[in-house]
Scaffold this active site. Structure first.
Site, PDB file in Angstrom:
ATOM      1  N   ASP A 136       0.848  -1.189   0.000  1.00 47.36           N
ATOM      2  CA  ASP A 136       0.000   0.000   0.000  1.00 47.36           C
ATOM      3  C   ASP A 136       0.885   1.241   0.000  1.00 47.36           C
ATOM      4  OD1 ASP A 136      -1.885   1.966   0.426  1.00 47.36           O
ATOM      5  OD2 ASP A 136      -2.285   1.406   2.515  1.00 47.36           O
TER       6      ASP A 136
ATOM      7  N   ASN B  99      -0.158   4.453  -0.479  1.00 49.98           N
ATOM      8  CA  ASN B  99      -0.792   5.710  -0.057  1.00 49.98           C
ATOM      9  C   ASN B  99      -1.536   5.591   1.277  1.00 49.98           C
ATOM     10  OD1 ASN B  99      -2.892   4.137  -0.929  1.00 49.98           O
ATOM     11  ND2 ASN B  99      -3.789   5.660  -2.305  1.00 49.98           N
TER      12      ASN B  99
ATOM     13  N   ASP C 250      -4.019   3.780   2.547  1.00 42.72           N
ATOM     14  CA  ASP C 250      -5.470   3.703   2.697  1.00 42.72           C
ATOM     15  C   ASP C 250      -5.914   2.292   3.082  1.00 42.72           C
ATOM     16  OD1 ASP C 250      -5.066   2.308   0.350  1.00 42.72           O
ATOM     17  OD2 ASP C 250      -6.441   3.504  -0.867  1.00 42.72           O
TER      18      ASP C 250
ATOM     19  N   ASP D 116      -1.866  -1.192  -4.061  1.00 44.42           N
ATOM     20  CA  ASP D 116      -2.139  -0.433  -5.285  1.00 44.42           C
ATOM     21  C   ASP D 116      -1.020  -0.627  -6.301  1.00 44.42           C
ATOM     22  OD1 ASP D 116      -0.069   1.369  -4.271  1.00 44.42           O
ATOM     23  OD2 ASP D 116      -1.643   2.196  -2.972  1.00 44.42           O
TER      24      ASP D 116
ATOM     25  N   ASP E 199      -9.733 -15.697 -16.960  1.00 44.36           N
ATOM     26  CA  ASP E 199     -10.443 -16.204 -15.788  1.00 44.36           C
ATOM     27  C   ASP E 199     -11.693 -16.975 -16.207  1.00 44.36           C
ATOM     28  OD1 ASP E 199     -10.866 -15.981 -12.730  1.00 44.36           O
ATOM     29  OD2 ASP E 199     -12.780 -15.291 -13.544  1.00 44.36           O
TER      30      ASP E 199
ATOM     31  N   GLU F 228      -7.550 -20.254 -16.867  1.00 46.66           N
ATOM     32  CA  GLU F 228      -7.968 -20.956 -15.652  1.00 46.66           C
ATOM     33  C   GLU F 228      -9.193 -21.788 -16.020  1.00 46.66           C
ATOM     34  OE1 GLU F 228      -9.740 -19.665 -11.334  1.00 46.66           O
ATOM     35  OE2 GLU F 228     -10.769 -19.102 -13.174  1.00 46.66           O
TER      36      GLU F 228
END
Length: 543
Positions: free
Chosen positions: A35, A37, A39, A43, A214, A278
């Site tokens: 992370d 930033n 929060d 990211d 997916d 997958e």
């Protein structure tokens, strides 16, 4: 040592376009990697900041789970804009920076694409649901109610309950194989196929090196909407309504391979792009073979054979290898022991007391296998499945089936970067999932300087695979001489052959290195004859 052989030519030096064959690919779950930033959610800039760690492993590529615009009902697998980055992860410019940094470090980049369904928030669905004559009215799977108002058929969703939700605006049901917030695309529609191919081209033009598809066998349904037949009750535990049916008609339509061929043709119009699927479900192996059949279909596929296996034993490995013969027609396999959809392997397959020894042995086994290798973030640290209390669960499947299933959250908790830092150095804010207390001692900085740590062993093992080309692309022949919990196989042939031997049990096993071999790598053992210690593994070459 007697070997049952699969005929395969000795691999030649691979052209650049075949970089993917035998590659080691590191999966990153963006929400939980780093992370930047504060929060509480990982990211794209956080991934970029930590790519040096990934590159230090010696892997060939990274695979990024979804970072696209999404309401996050299924944490990104419900896409609201295939070409946008969700603000929680950053911007498209942040993705471009990540891609550039990865390429500078010599890492290829794969992204996830979900072409079987979208989010209900997607603009396509918002238009489709307004009326039966609306623009894109047939871009999703709609059907009338039965005369009594009940759903069109008996299909059940993966996450529980019927695969149909009523929409009063159209006066019809729409189909969803997963959450009601994930309506199924009508991929039979040529316009939908064209838009999905344009989406794929958008990312290939941007420079991505491959795409992981997916739930690919959910892309097309039976338009006649036949009922699925029931599964015979054999007394096994069934926690979902989905488990009561054979899924012959809600998925796996025979037109899927033709669309995959269009995807492959598009990928082949670029240099060195890679497509991997997958494929899950009761007919997964049959479908993986179908979807990767040469020439002209997907490069590779993987299923849930190891991800859902309760134990790791020689017969499981043998069955997996037998499913992918080197016959010039069957495609190329991919293997993973752990990912974001299944409890971590070390917790499924080993007692807590054996965790480190097993994790180290399993990494050596994984890099010794024929096929592509996927390493899930934290696997290089030997992380066990995290314990997530009920009040912190985020996974809709885990919440719906609590406490009958472990769910997926325990494999998705934040990466521990610093042993002594708050939240393991993942974030200064409270993370979206808690860091397990056992993970702090396994943090990256705690293992960095220990040459015998799982992290440094992982680096060593990946280098070994790169050093010996037969470990990437050579034949794999199982031994008929090994007994009990001992697994033995050869990679390659002749003077270049590599012998791989593993004791998959917590007990010492009788085994001696045959004449004519010398050990080049071993774990949990320093012996070459007499016995193989618990969870020992070794790699040997011809003398």
């Amino acid at each position: 040592m007697e070997l049952d052989a699969q005929s395969e030519q000795r691999p030649k030096e691979q052209p650049t376009s075949d970089w993917w064959k035998g590659a080691v690919i590191y999966q990153i779950y963006p929400r939980s990697f780093y992370d930047s930033n504060d929060d509480g959610v990982g990211d794209l800039p956080g991934i970029t900041a930590r790519l040096d760690h990934v590159a230090s492993l010696g892997v060939d590529a990274i695979w990024l789970s979804p970072f696209f615009t999404s309401p996050m009902k299924d944490f990104g697998y419900d896409v609201a804009d295939y070409r946008g980055v969700d603000p929680i992860f950053g911007t498209l410019a942040d993705f471009d920076a990540l891609l550039a940094r990865a390429h500078t470090l010599g890492l290829k980049v794969l992204i996830d694409q979900v072409y079987s369904h979208t989010s209900e928030d997607h603009a396509w669905f918002q238009k489709s649901r307004t009326s039966r004559s609306a623009e894109k009215s047939d871009w999703y799977v709609w059907a009338d109610a039965k005369p009594d108002g009940s759903p069109p058929n008996n299909w059940q969703s993966v996450f529980g309950g019927p695969s149909w939700t009523w929409d009063a605006r159209r006066g019809q049901y729409y189909m969803h194989n997963f959450l009601p917030e994930q309506p199924d695309l009508n991929v039979h529609n040529p316009d939908v196929q064209a838009e999905l191919l344009d989406t794929m081209a958008f990312w290939l033009d941007r420079g991505v090196d491959g795409i992981r598809l997916d739930a690919v066998n959910f892309m097309m349904h039976d338009p006649a909407l036949h009922d699925n037949p029931p599964v015979k009750n054999d007394g096994s535990k069934r926690t979902r309504s989905f488990d009561f049916q054979h899924h012959y008609f809600n998925q796996s339509h025979p037109d899927i391979p033709a669309f995959l061929e269009r995807m492959r043709a598009l990928a082949d119009s670029y240099d060195g792009r890679f497509l991997v699927a997958e494929v899950g479900g009761e007919r997964a192996q049959e479908e993986m073979e179908l979807y990767t059949r040469r020439p002209g279909r997907l490069h590779s596929a993987y299923g849930f054979l190891y991800l859902y296996a309760e134990a790791l034993d020689p017969e499981l490995i043998r069955s997996a290898i037998d499913l992918w013969p080197s016959d010039g027609v069957t495609g190329w396999p991919s293997w993973t022991f752990s990912n974001h959809d299944a409890p971590r392997a070390v917790s499924r397959w080993a007692a807590e007391a054996d965790r480190e020894a097993f994790a180290n042995m399993a990494l050596l086994l994984l890099v010794a296998m024929r096929g592509n290798v996927f390493i899930y973030q934290g696997e290089e640290l030997g992380l066990p499945q995290a314990i997530v209390p009920f009040d912190r669960l985020q996974d809709p499947e885990a919440i719906a089936n609590w406490p009958q299933t472990l769910g997926r959250d325990g494999a998705r908790t934040p990466m521990p970067w610093q042993k002594s830092a708050r939240h393991g150095g993942f974030s200064d804010a409270e993370p979206w999932l808690p860091v397990d207390s056992r993970h702090y001692d396994l943090a990256v900085d705690a293992q960095e300087t220990d040459t015998k740590s799982t992290l440094n062993l992982a680096r060593r093992f990946v280098r070994l695979r790169a050093q010996y080309p037969v470990l990437r692309t050579g034949a794999m022949r199982m031994s008929t001489a090994a007994r009990g919990g001992v697994l033995a196989f050869e990679r390659g042939s002749g003077d270049d052959a590599i012998l791989c031997v593993f004791n998959l049990t917590p007990e010492e096993a009788d085994w001696s290195l045959p004449a004519g071999w010398r050990i080049i790598e071993q774990i949990n053992s320093d012996r070459s004859e007499g016995a193989l210690p618990a969870f020992a593994g070794l790699i040997a070459c011809r003398t």
